[in-house]
Design a protein around this motif. Sequence first.
Motif, PDB file in Angstrom:
ATOM      1  N   GLY A 201       0.799  -1.218   0.000  1.00  0.00           N
ATOM      2  CA  GLY A 201       0.000   0.000   0.000  1.00  0.00           C
ATOM      3  C   GLY A 201       0.831   1.267   0.000  1.00  0.00           C
ATOM      4  O   GLY A 201       0.297   2.367  -0.126  1.00  0.00           O
ATOM      5  N   GLY A 202       2.161   1.140   0.140  1.00  0.00           N
ATOM      6  CA  GLY A 202       3.032   2.302   0.131  1.00  0.00           C
ATOM      7  C   GLY A 202       3.399   2.711  -1.285  1.00  0.00           C
ATOM      8  O   GLY A 202       2.995   2.092  -2.270  1.00  0.00           O
ATOM      9  N   LEU A 203       4.187   3.781  -1.389  1.00  0.00           N
ATOM     10  CA  LEU A 203       4.645   4.254  -2.685  1.00  0.00           C
ATOM     11  C   LEU A 203       6.016   3.656  -2.989  1.00  0.00           C
ATOM     12  O   LEU A 203       6.878   3.570  -2.111  1.00  0.00           O
ATOM     13  N   TYR A 204       6.214   3.257  -4.218  1.00  0.00           N
ATOM     14  CA  TYR A 204       7.476   2.676  -4.654  1.00  0.00           C
ATOM     15  C   TYR A 204       8.569   3.744  -4.658  1.00  0.00           C
ATOM     16  O   TYR A 204       8.392   4.831  -5.224  1.00  0.00           O
ATOM     17  N   ALA A 205       9.676   3.458  -4.005  1.00  0.00           N
ATOM     18  CA  ALA A 205      10.845   4.345  -4.037  1.00  0.00           C
ATOM     19  C   ALA A 205      11.670   4.010  -5.268  1.00  0.00           C
ATOM     20  O   ALA A 205      12.018   2.842  -5.495  1.00  0.00           O
ATOM     21  N   TRP A 206      11.973   5.010  -6.083  1.00  0.00           N
ATOM     22  CA  TRP A 206      12.742   4.763  -7.300  1.00  0.00           C
ATOM     23  C   TRP A 206      14.108   4.200  -6.929  1.00  0.00           C
ATOM     24  O   TRP A 206      14.862   4.815  -6.156  1.00  0.00           O
ATOM     25  N   GLU A 207      14.424   3.037  -7.481  1.00  0.00           N
ATOM     26  CA  GLU A 207      15.684   2.351  -7.182  1.00  0.00           C
ATOM     27  C   GLU A 207      16.739   2.794  -8.199  1.00  0.00           C
ATOM     28  O   GLU A 207      16.857   2.211  -9.278  1.00  0.00           O
ATOM     29  N   LEU A 208      17.491   3.809  -7.846  1.00  0.00           N
ATOM     30  CA  LEU A 208      18.498   4.381  -8.730  1.00  0.00           C
ATOM     31  C   LEU A 208      19.883   3.915  -8.306  1.00  0.00           C
ATOM     32  O   LEU A 208      20.070   3.330  -7.240  1.00  0.00           O
ATOM     33  N   ARG A 209      20.853   4.186  -9.145  1.00  0.00           N
ATOM     34  CA  ARG A 209      22.237   3.799  -8.853  1.00  0.00           C
ATOM     35  C   ARG A 209      23.170   4.833  -9.473  1.00  0.00           C
ATOM     36  O   ARG A 209      22.982   5.226 -10.634  1.00  0.00           O
ATOM     37  N   HIS A 210      24.165   5.276  -8.700  1.00  0.00           N
ATOM     38  CA  HIS A 210      25.113   6.270  -9.232  1.00  0.00           C
ATOM     39  C   HIS A 210      26.496   6.020  -8.653  1.00  0.00           C
ATOM     40  O   HIS A 210      26.653   5.939  -7.435  1.00  0.00           O
ATOM     41  N   GLN A 211      27.448   5.860  -9.565  1.00  0.00           N
ATOM     42  CA  GLN A 211      28.838   5.627  -9.178  1.00  0.00           C
ATOM     43  C   GLN A 211      28.954   4.471  -8.184  1.00  0.00           C
ATOM     44  O   GLN A 211      29.657   4.547  -7.181  1.00  0.00           O
ATOM     45  N   GLY A 212      28.210   3.392  -8.477  1.00  0.00           N
ATOM     46  CA  GLY A 212      28.256   2.193  -7.660  1.00  0.00           C
ATOM     47  C   GLY A 212      27.428   2.233  -6.400  1.00  0.00           C
ATOM     48  O   GLY A 212      27.383   1.240  -5.659  1.00  0.00           O
ATOM     49  N   GLN A 213      26.770   3.339  -6.135  1.00  0.00           N
ATOM     50  CA  GLN A 213      25.977   3.477  -4.912  1.00  0.00           C
ATOM     51  C   GLN A 213      24.494   3.263  -5.208  1.00  0.00           C
ATOM     52  O   GLN A 213      23.937   3.864  -6.130  1.00  0.00           O
ATOM     53  N   GLU A 214      23.859   2.393  -4.411  1.00  0.00           N
ATOM     54  CA  GLU A 214      22.425   2.145  -4.540  1.00  0.00           C
ATOM     55  C   GLU A 214      21.659   3.265  -3.851  1.00  0.00           C
ATOM     56  O   GLU A 214      21.960   3.632  -2.711  1.00  0.00           O
ATOM     57  N   LEU A 215      20.655   3.801  -4.533  1.00  0.00           N
ATOM     58  CA  LEU A 215      19.875   4.913  -4.007  1.00  0.00           C
ATOM     59  C   LEU A 215      18.387   4.590  -4.086  1.00  0.00           C
ATOM     60  O   LEU A 215      17.892   4.164  -5.129  1.00  0.00           O
ATOM     61  N   GLU A 216      17.673   4.764  -2.989  1.00  0.00           N
ATOM     62  CA  GLU A 216      16.217   4.656  -2.988  1.00  0.00           C
ATOM     63  C   GLU A 216      15.651   6.059  -2.824  1.00  0.00           C
ATOM     64  O   GLU A 216      15.795   6.672  -1.751  1.00  0.00           O
TER      65      GLU A 216
END
Length: 297
Positions: A201-216
């Motif tokens: 029921g929550g909102l999806y956090a965009w699963e991004l990646r930059h310079q080897g770092q995982e970002l939500e």
Amino acid sequence: MARENINDILVFLAVARERSFTRAAAKLGMTQSALSHIIRALEERLGVRLLTRTTRSVSPTDAGERLLQNVGPRLEEIEAEIAAVSDLGDKPAGTIRITAIDHVVDDVLWPRIAPLLPQYPDLQVELSADYRMVDIAAERYDIGVRFGDQVEKDMIAVRLTPDVKMMIVGAPAYFAQRPVPGSIQDLMKHNCINLRLASSGGLYAWELRHQGQELEVRVRGQLTFNSAYQILHAALSGCGLAFVPEDLAGEHVRAGRLHSVMEDFCPSFPGLHAYYPSRRQNSRALALVIEAIRYKG
């Protein structure tokens, strides 16, 4: 136990699993009143209440839960053995139920399954579009489809696609009024289109990646949908930025209807995989469908 009780127990199991007379009736092709009559008669014969009914929900009692957990799997084994016997005939037969999200059903599964149907008239396929993380064993599906890293370890998995590249896209009309984002800070200033998760029921956090770092990244915006198709259509309409798979948005980018941005932030996910319990591996109908949808690149 009288033989007629077996069919009645199958009806009970359907209601108990669905937690709803309405959904169970639709699945069984029966009326709700007929289901209710069967359950009441079964409870009278057993001398125990099996379901707790309120105006809003249906749930098993302790006795009903015991029947669901102990008898349900045994009847499933009987059904599986009967299906295996049917498989010994000349033609693969039976129903294969598959669950996947809508654009996977349309763009991946259906084009590969459609050619099978004229060749095997005794094969039935049920395709269910669902964004929940479905427990295929509990909900009696034969095949589920997820990204490779989401498949449970005890399942057999078969690759359907190469790794899936994600994209952040927006329409030219959208960017006519706004600068192109180049960082997470820039992205947070944009009108982003959210996905509502069916399971939590929550909102999806965009699963991004930059310079080897995982970002939500939890983006903000005016629109929220529970389907990738609607998110794509909203982006095409110039209503905001969308985070979608390349196989969904790529043709629109190539045609100039969408622009791809922040490409160095967009990861590739493990390819889509079909998965199924190992106990079903001997079904000829299942093997036929798996072979048809398998990635052959």
